[in-house]
Write a protein that holds these residues in place. Structure first.
Motif, mmCIF file in Angstrom:
data_model
loop_
_atom_site.group_PDB
_atom_site.id
_atom_site.type_symbol
_atom_site.label_atom_id
_atom_site.label_comp_id
_atom_site.label_asym_id
_atom_site.label_seq_id
_atom_site.Cartn_x
_atom_site.Cartn_y
_atom_site.Cartn_z
ATOM 1 N N PRO A 104 0.777 -1.048 0.184
ATOM 2 C CA PRO A 104 0.046 -0.058 0.072
ATOM 3 C C PRO A 104 0.787 1.383 -0.012
ATOM 4 N N ARG A 105 0.442 2.151 -0.622
ATOM 5 C CA ARG A 105 1.111 3.413 -0.747
ATOM 6 C C ARG A 105 0.064 4.716 -0.554
ATOM 7 N N GLU A 106 -0.174 4.907 0.711
ATOM 8 C CA GLU A 106 -1.189 5.848 0.968
ATOM 9 C C GLU A 106 -0.696 6.556 2.508
ATOM 10 N N THR A 107 -1.003 7.880 2.411
ATOM 11 C CA THR A 107 -0.790 8.567 3.946
ATOM 12 C C THR A 107 -1.619 9.751 4.062
ATOM 13 N N PRO A 108 -2.245 10.087 4.953
ATOM 14 C CA PRO A 108 -2.181 9.216 6.356
ATOM 15 C C PRO A 108 -3.266 8.267 5.896
ATOM 16 N N LEU A 109 -3.450 7.261 6.936
ATOM 17 C CA LEU A 109 -4.247 6.181 7.035
ATOM 18 C C LEU A 109 -5.224 6.381 7.962
ATOM 19 N N HIS A 110 -6.611 5.931 7.694
ATOM 20 C CA HIS A 110 -7.699 6.115 8.686
ATOM 21 C C HIS A 110 -8.035 4.980 9.168
ATOM 22 N N ALA A 111 -9.072 4.561 9.913
ATOM 23 C CA ALA A 111 -9.485 3.330 10.372
ATOM 24 C C ALA A 111 -9.702 2.163 9.610
ATOM 25 N N ILE A 112 -10.576 2.482 8.672
ATOM 26 C CA ILE A 112 -10.892 1.595 7.577
ATOM 27 C C ILE A 112 -9.755 1.079 6.639
ATOM 28 N N HIS A 113 -8.765 1.766 6.531
ATOM 29 C CA HIS A 113 -7.586 1.362 5.780
ATOM 30 C C HIS A 113 -6.923 0.650 6.705
ATOM 31 N N LEU A 114 -6.576 0.945 7.887
ATOM 32 C CA LEU A 114 -5.855 -0.227 8.725
ATOM 33 C C LEU A 114 -6.706 -1.204 9.296
ATOM 34 N N ARG A 152 -4.307 -11.063 8.871
ATOM 35 C CA ARG A 152 -4.945 -12.455 9.617
ATOM 36 C C ARG A 152 -5.029 -13.572 8.710
ATOM 37 N N LEU A 153 -5.103 -13.414 7.180
ATOM 38 C CA LEU A 153 -5.543 -14.351 6.530
ATOM 39 C C LEU A 153 -4.031 -14.753 5.869
ATOM 40 N N GLY A 154 -2.810 -14.294 6.307
ATOM 41 C CA GLY A 154 -1.514 -14.475 5.687
ATOM 42 C C GLY A 154 -1.128 -13.767 4.737
ATOM 43 N N VAL A 155 -1.733 -12.605 4.444
ATOM 44 C CA VAL A 155 -1.327 -11.782 3.524
ATOM 45 C C VAL A 155 -0.122 -10.870 3.912
ATOM 46 N N LYS A 156 0.989 -10.811 3.166
ATOM 47 C CA LYS A 156 1.737 -9.877 3.761
ATOM 48 C C LYS A 156 1.648 -8.630 3.112
ATOM 49 N N ILE A 157 1.581 -7.498 3.937
ATOM 50 C CA ILE A 157 1.355 -6.295 3.958
ATOM 51 C C ILE A 157 2.869 -5.360 4.022
ATOM 52 N N ILE A 158 3.336 -4.980 2.979
ATOM 53 C CA ILE A 158 4.772 -4.433 3.056
ATOM 54 C C ILE A 158 4.326 -2.688 2.436
ATOM 55 N N PRO A 159 4.193 -1.989 3.426
ATOM 56 C CA PRO A 159 3.995 -0.502 2.980
ATOM 57 C C PRO A 159 5.114 -0.024 2.449
ATOM 58 N N ALA A 160 5.013 1.100 1.628
ATOM 59 C CA ALA A 160 5.963 1.634 0.824
ATOM 60 C C ALA A 160 6.818 2.648 1.488
ATOM 61 N N LYS A 190 21.241 7.146 -2.228
ATOM 62 C CA LYS A 190 21.757 8.637 -2.764
ATOM 63 C C LYS A 190 20.815 8.951 -3.855
ATOM 64 N N THR A 191 20.240 8.202 -4.511
ATOM 65 C CA THR A 191 19.212 8.426 -5.316
ATOM 66 C C THR A 191 17.853 7.739 -5.337
ATOM 67 N N ILE A 192 16.893 8.322 -6.047
ATOM 68 C CA ILE A 192 15.603 7.882 -5.852
ATOM 69 C C ILE A 192 15.665 6.248 -6.300
ATOM 70 N N ASP A 193 16.298 5.947 -7.231
ATOM 71 C CA ASP A 193 16.405 4.399 -7.587
ATOM 72 C C ASP A 193 17.038 3.751 -6.554
ATOM 73 N N ASP A 194 17.774 4.130 -5.703
ATOM 74 C CA ASP A 194 18.218 3.566 -4.635
ATOM 75 C C ASP A 194 17.105 3.132 -3.573
ATOM 76 N N ILE A 195 16.137 4.014 -3.525
ATOM 77 C CA ILE A 195 15.060 3.885 -2.442
ATOM 78 C C ILE A 195 14.040 3.190 -3.235
ATOM 79 N N VAL A 196 13.831 3.002 -4.535
ATOM 80 C CA VAL A 196 12.827 1.939 -5.180
ATOM 81 C C VAL A 196 13.342 0.678 -5.117
#
Length: 200
Positions: free
Chosen positions: A136-146, A154-162, A171-177
């Protein structure tokens, strides 16, 4: 007679900002020799145009130009193609990553709303107990998102926020990506050289 099957992953790109994440993930998987089944939402195409100047006129030609020349093969599926191979659990793939994942898509997955191929393919991963990763790439997060993220976790899905890290000295945007894509690959136990690990 034994059938040899090339390993493949499903990648979804939605309308959240950060389309470069999904593009880099696709490039990385293709370069590692995996086939990639790519789904892009209509909003995802718009963000690809706005952020990366992907022209949506002839979509398959645009993708062939950008993702050609890799060891793995790209298979593009229109979002409305609910009869695609990856809509069936009998079609074998390693798993699915939606990167970036909009809150609308995340909600659709959390509530089993399979009204397009993105949602259906994710639903297949859940029912077949295959790896499913959402970025997910969203900010801020409200209660429904969370709450939706918690239900999926809880179903075993991996949530890896950006969420980028900085301990490795980007040093670069590429490094962060590359760092974030590398974290996704780490979660799937796929070896890569996208970022410098702590202690290396």
């Amino acid at each position: 007679m034994e059938v040899t099957r090339r390993k493949s992953w499903v990648v979804g790109i939605t309308g959240a900002s950060g389309s470069i994440y999904g593009v880099r993930l696709t490039e990385s998987l293709l370069s590692l020799g995996y086939d990639v089944h790519l789904i892009i939402s209509n909003a995802g195409w718009r963000v690809l145009k706005e952020e990366l100047d992907f022209q949506a006129g002839n979509r398959e030609a645009v993708l062939a130009e950008h993702f050609g020349g890799y060891e793995g093969s790209l298979i593009y599926h229109p979002i409305a193609d609910i009869g695609a191979t990856i809509a069936s659990g009998s079609y074998l793939v390693e798993g699915m990553i939606i990167m970036p994942c909009s809150m609308g898509t995340l909600s659709s997955v959390a509530h089993g709303s399979s009204d397009n191929l993105m949602g259906r393919a994710a639903d297949v991963m859940l029912k077949e107990s295959r790896p499913l990763v959402l970025v997910p790439r969203e900010t801020p997060l409200h209660a429904i998102h969370l709450e939706n993220m918690l239900a999926l976790a809880r179903l075993g899905v991996k949530i890896i926020p950006a969420m980028p890290a900085f301990y490795y000295g980007p040093k670069t945007i590429d490094d962060i990506v590359n760092f974030l894509v590398g974290k996704v690959l780490d979660s799937l136990r796929i070896e890569h050289q996208l970022y410098k690990r702590w202690g290396d």
